[in-house]
Design a protein around this motif. Structure first.
Motif, PDB file in Angstrom:
ATOM      1  N   UNK B  40       0.802  -1.493  -0.247  1.00 18.75           N
ATOM      2  CA  UNK B  40       0.134  -0.057   0.034  1.00 18.75           C
ATOM      3  C   UNK B  40       0.626   0.912  -0.060  1.00 18.75           C
ATOM      4  N   UNK B  41       2.311   0.693  -0.447  1.00 12.32           N
ATOM      5  CA  UNK B  41       3.142   2.345   0.133  1.00 12.32           C
ATOM      6  C   UNK B  41       3.418   2.949   1.683  1.00 12.32           C
ATOM      7  N   UNK B  42       2.571   2.265   2.269  1.00  9.65           N
ATOM      8  CA  UNK B  42       2.273   3.054   3.281  1.00  9.65           C
ATOM      9  C   UNK B  42       3.580   2.578   3.909  1.00  9.65           C
ATOM     10  N   UNK B 119      -6.034   1.288  11.514  1.00 14.25           N
ATOM     11  CA  UNK B 119      -7.094   2.326  10.771  1.00 14.25           C
ATOM     12  C   UNK B 119      -7.352   3.197   9.296  1.00 14.25           C
ATOM     13  N   UNK B 120      -8.030   2.371   8.211  1.00 16.83           N
ATOM     14  CA  UNK B 120      -8.600   2.963   7.615  1.00 16.83           C
ATOM     15  C   UNK B 120      -7.592   3.961   6.353  1.00 16.83           C
ATOM     16  N   UNK B 121      -7.354   4.994   7.839  1.00 16.41           N
ATOM     17  CA  UNK B 121      -7.086   6.476   7.099  1.00 16.41           C
ATOM     18  C   UNK B 121      -5.919   6.138   6.887  1.00 16.41           C
ATOM     19  N   UNK B 122      -5.238   5.329   7.939  1.00 15.98           N
ATOM     20  CA  UNK B 122      -3.469   5.249   7.781  1.00 15.98           C
ATOM     21  C   UNK B 122      -3.262   4.513   6.759  1.00 15.98           C
ATOM     22  N   UNK B 123      -3.548   3.779   6.376  1.00 10.82           N
ATOM     23  CA  UNK B 123      -3.677   2.657   5.582  1.00 10.82           C
ATOM     24  C   UNK B 123      -3.487   2.815   3.849  1.00 10.82           C
ATOM     25  N   UNK B 124      -4.477   4.545   3.778  1.00  8.72           N
ATOM     26  CA  UNK B 124      -4.415   5.021   2.482  1.00  8.72           C
ATOM     27  C   UNK B 124      -3.377   6.177   2.498  1.00  8.72           C
TER      28      UNK B 124
END
Lengths: 171, 338
Positions: B40-42, B119-124
């Motif tokens: 995910x490029x996180x 957390x969805x936002x952390x992953x995006x």
């Protein structure tokens, strides 16, 4: 030993990896970011293993590595150097289906078939693990394999048949 | 996924030195979270240090009667080890409540502690996130926050730590052993993860270059008076909305000592020593459990989608304490909650 390179300033190079895949020794030079699933499908043309979610959430990519079922999408191939890998293509012996493959046919345990190679590899490992005895246990220990067609009932029937047959044979 | 260089470490020293020399490096073992985050490029490490060949894959008796679980012991190996099943069934139960058989075959003890929030936002990376990019903001506080924290949050982050194993380890008062450039140290599990505060980008008190070598369990025996109760949106293979790990020392019907930790509700496994003290020397009775539950949740703060977790957590605490006191721990295969 640094495998294939020295120092973070140098560009990564291909790293030699030896895997035994379905009983056959395969030597490849892989880039560090090549994932085992992609190595099987793209480098070895073993396309029976499926890419579903590619994030360890669906189980379509399940293969058996050194006797343990894993998600092949969540493993770098270079880290599996020296391992023994079994995919769906390696389950039939001498032209005879693995008993669980036959049981999936007997019980119509699939509809579209996309999750099936992962389901069967996972089920084969489950049976080897010997932990699941009841239908509840089979369901729980197969929970890493999602079937969007909803063939779960028949999948449990198929696995139960093989566990039952093994139990009979063991008496 | 970004390009990276790869080092297969052959000793703990080599791994620590390589990591300390390169702030962009990451250790990798099971890879079940790190590879996902890289896809995910996180996470974009420039160097991966493969520690899977290090001699950290044993479960051994510890000095003083406890058990020492090597950092590379897989979740499945830990959950199925006869000594852990016999002496620390709470840990075995919590591990079996998490992930899937495939993931438990890869994921390691050390990696489980270091997994990052879901957390969805952390992953995006298309959204702001103070944990991923400090100073960009926290969309979760005003967005979709069903899976988020109700205790110990800050204005900068309301993420939860997703582990089940760590919740049991917190209740069991495990100690994390680490090795680093400055030598070895031991960190109590409760001090290992941190609250988000002003620095949600920092999950733990581990310093860069330090490697987890083992997790040690103290010798306390709780017998059958334990439970791991996990509530989630589907019965298997899902992260906890709320989970409760309980271990009790019973003296007849009286609680001699109690350990309780919550999962799915905070940035770390949530212990409340005052709540535990309210159980000590008390009869195992539901009204007392309810008072403890209210105390533990008294400072809880719900958000738009997750306010339900406050009542859910209270009820889960009461149920888990009842299960543990009765010596009837929650089954992780029969999903009925008794």
């Amino acid at each position: 030993m640094s495998a294939g390179h020295s120092g973070s300033a140098t560009l990564p190079e291909r790293i030699p990896v030896t895997l035994t895949v379905n009983g056959e020794v395969r030597q490849l030079d892989v880039l560090p970011w090549t994932v085992l699933l992609d190595l099987l499908r793209d480098h070895l043309a073993l396309t029976g293993t499926k890419k579903g979610c590619d994030h360890g959430q669906c189980g379509a990519c399940t293969v058996i590595v050194d006797g343990k079922r894993i998600n092949s999408c969540m493993a770098f191939a270079v880290m599996k150097d020296g391992s023994n890998v079994t995919t769906i293509e390696g389950l039939a012996k001498d032209g005879a289906l693995h008993p669980l493959q036959q049981a999936f046919i007997d019980h119509d345990a699939f509809q579209c078939g996309y999750c099936t190679p992962g389901q069967i590899c996972s089920g084969v490992a489950l049976i080897e693990e010997g932990r699941a005895k009841t239908r509840d246990e089979i369901r729980e220990f197969m929970s890493g394999n999602i079937c969007r067609c909803g063939a779960y009932t028949n999948i449990v029937d198929a696995i139960e048949q093989v566990i039952g047959a093994n139990g009979e044979a063991g008496r | 996924m970004n390009r990276f260089s790869y080092l297969r470490a052959t000793s703990i020293d080599e791994a620590v030195r390589a990591a300390a020399a390169d702030p962009t490096s990451r250790f990798i073992a099971g890879g079940t979270n790190l590879i996902d985050l890289m896809k995910y490029n996180v996470e974009r490490p420039e160097r991966l240090i493969d520690i899977t060949r290090l001699p950290l894959n044993r479960i051994e008796e510890a000095d003083g009667g406890g058990l020492r679980i090597g950092a590379l012991v897989t979740n499945d190996e830990a959950a199925s080890d006869p000594r852990i099943r016999d002496r620390y069934p709470l840990l075995s139960s919590a591990i079996l409540a998490g992930a899937s058989p495939q993931l438990r075959n890869s994921a390691t003890t050390g990696g489980n502690l270091l997994q990052r929030t879901r957390c969805y936002y952390f992953y995006d990376p298309g959204t702001p996130c103070n944990k991923r990019e400090p100073g960009t903001g926290c969309p979760a506080a005003f967005g979709r926050n069903r899976i988020h924290a109700i205790l110990g949050t800050s204005e900068h982050c309301i993420a939860t730590h997703p582990s089940d194993m760590a919740v049991a380890l917190a209740a069991l008062e495990a100690v994390v052993h680490v090795a680093g450039p400055d030598g070895e140290r031991a960190i109590p599990l409760s001090d290992f993860h941190r609250l988000p505060g002003d620095h949600p980008e920092i999950d733990t008190t581990l310093r860069h270059g330090e490697i987890i070598t083992a997790v040690e369990l103290p010798p306390t025996d709780y017998g059958r008076h334990y439970t791991y109760l996990k509530l989630r949106d589907r019965l298997s293979y899902a992260f906890a909305l709320v989970s409760v790990a309980v271990a009790l020392q019973m003296d007849g019907d009286t609680i001699a000592d109690a350990r309780l930790a919550l999962g799915g509700v905070a940035h770390k496994p949530w212990r409340d020593p005052e709540g535990e003290a309210m159980l000590r020397g008390q009869p195992a009775a539901e009204d007392r459990f309810a008072a403890v539950a209210s105390h533990i949740l008294k400072d809880a703060k719900g958000y738009e989608d997750n306010a339900f977790k406050i009542d859910l957590a209270k009820r889960a605490i009461i149920r888990a304490l009842s299960q543990a006191a009765a010596g009837t721990p929650q089954s992780q295969t029969d999903k009925r909650i008794q």
